[in-house]
Design an enzyme around this catalytic site. Sequence first.
Site, mmCIF file in Angstrom:
data_model
loop_
_atom_site.group_PDB
_atom_site.id
_atom_site.type_symbol
_atom_site.label_atom_id
_atom_site.label_comp_id
_atom_site.label_asym_id
_atom_site.label_seq_id
_atom_site.Cartn_x
_atom_site.Cartn_y
_atom_site.Cartn_z
ATOM 1 N N SER A 283 0.822 -1.202 0.000
ATOM 2 C CA SER A 283 0.000 0.000 0.000
ATOM 3 C C SER A 283 0.868 1.268 0.000
ATOM 4 C CB SER A 283 -0.960 -0.042 1.198
ATOM 5 O OG SER A 283 -1.915 0.976 1.139
ATOM 6 N N ASP A 527 -9.013 -2.998 -5.968
ATOM 7 C CA ASP A 527 -8.944 -3.990 -4.895
ATOM 8 C C ASP A 527 -9.806 -3.613 -3.694
ATOM 9 O OD1 ASP A 527 -7.547 -1.967 -3.598
ATOM 10 O OD2 ASP A 527 -5.613 -2.982 -3.626
ATOM 11 N N HIS A 578 -7.669 -5.295 -0.600
ATOM 12 C CA HIS A 578 -6.446 -4.511 -0.447
ATOM 13 C C HIS A 578 -5.618 -4.932 0.772
ATOM 14 C CE1 HIS A 578 -3.802 -1.053 -0.847
ATOM 15 N NE2 HIS A 578 -4.020 -0.742 0.411
#
Length: 623
Positions: A283, A527, A578
């Site tokens: 991320s 995602d 995610h």
Amino acid sequence: MSTYSTMRRRFLGDSSSEPSRASSPNPSVRDGEAVTLVSTSKLRKLTQKRSKRRQLSVFGLGGLLGILIAAFFAQQHHVINLEGLMDLNLDTLFDAIPAGIVNDAKDLTRHERETVNYDSFTVGLHLQSQGVKAQHPVIMIPGVISTGLESWGTEEVSRQYFRKRLWGSWSMMRALVLDKASWKKHIMLDKLTGLDPPGIKLRAAQGFDAADFFITGYWIWSKILENLATLGYDPSNAFTAAYDWRLSCEKLELRDHYFTRLKAHIETAKKTSGEKVVLVSHSMGSQVLFYFLHWVEAAGYGNGGPKWVDDYVDSWINISGSLLGALKGYTAVLSGEMKDTAQLNAFAVYGLEKFLAKHERVEIFRAMPGASSMLPIGGNAVWGNKTFAPDDRFNQTVSYGTFINFQESNSTQSPANLTVEESHAYLMKNSETWYQDQVRSSYSYGVAHSRAEVESNAKDPRKWMNPLETRLPLAPHLKIYCFYGVGKPTERSYWYREDRDPLINVTIDTSLVYGDIDRGVVMGEGDGTVPLMSNGYMCAKGWRIKRYNPAGVSIKVYEMPHEPDRFSARGGPNTGDHVDILGRASLNDLILRVAGGKGNHIEENFVTNIREYSEKVKIYEDP
């Protein structure tokens, strides 16, 4: 006994571990030897349909609990006074509930836990049995939700929180509920300096404990750590480089010497092992790592010189990296909203606003300069103009190119529909001076359209987080692996209206439900958190443009479709979410292959149309 402990004792039994059903992403480690992780039969048993009686029992239990708690709060005469909950005796409450309902709830919960807690060690054990073992030291750079923040302040206001996590623990929840003003004071940075407020000292928790769980029971990196351990990894050859994600990268080095320490750890890892390191980022951690790759080379900063990355880094595993930002990050700092808040029901919205109003959420988000690194990068070239976007789909009623839309455009607060570039200008115009200064001094969101611009930007730290304004290191032996989930609806554009709150002025128009618009939010591909264009463009196309990758660094893409297990709260071993993807079996397999020196066996896997979308992006090779 605490409320949480009581609920665990009453409902949660020992969880049995069942193997994952996800298969290996590549069938060969040794020549001709097939890799099959495990049988699917046990998992199928776990996901069989529950009986109607059991489901109705749990529904009845939830209803009963809701009625009792509602009655309790009603007696307190405060809708959002959660302090009274601490006096609720759940032992007495559960004793009053029929035993059959409690037993059925325990049984269902046990089965659901079995589905979620598939055997995390299975992936590593299978690769271990085929001769894969620890080779490269592994250093992990987590994302926002992955890193806990703990208080080290000794002033009177902070003593009650000393060494307690005010982000990423039940202590955070308790402080937020019972002492909101103090929690806000601790979690927000000084608006002018972007550093600690006077008397406050929050620091990133360190070690594996900093990122394995967000709160008790909510794993983040734990499954990856468990699988790494089966190959022979431990604290001597694996390390978590946690950081205070609230800070801009410049302030992260200024206050915590984060990049200096990261460089030293990488150099030590190579010296002690004799192997170059594998960097694993998730991320926002991918943006932080990209900044580091510039910092470590630059004269006057890391002073490593142009060969440092090639000398010390074997591979970069980029997991769900928000390389071009996350669109929901924009609405968070504009109006304190995103899909998760905009699409709550009326009662939940009332409760949220009473507890933490939109203007408070905006203030918190803006007082964390690091979060503004997630604003969309690439402008209209990547995200589209008023009539077109590269990722528009066939028969789509409204183009994604108009990022912020107003149904009624009749004032400065609700202008004409805005592209990403225009939205950024709108945010700067309608935010405080201190916030504008923090953003402009730390970030740049544009595109460099020539090699000369790219090379010039290597001297400007504001550009170092932007892969469309700077290049990859001159490291021809470096390998980059882009692993990310796809197939989960993700926020792509929004519809707004004016708001009566003078501190906000605008809000998502939740009354608007039409065609692709669901309560003011238009969903696209991604995602669930980061859009496909941010996850995939640089890997599928951007880094294949010469000026952004002059050394020809190897790039491999592996997309993983979101195929959640029906009864798993976290999606099970085949999720593409995610955050939950960190527990995905095939992702763990891929990570272990790279760490074990078998990354060359990985072949690219495209599920989406990201390559077609990328060709429509208005960024081209130098003439």
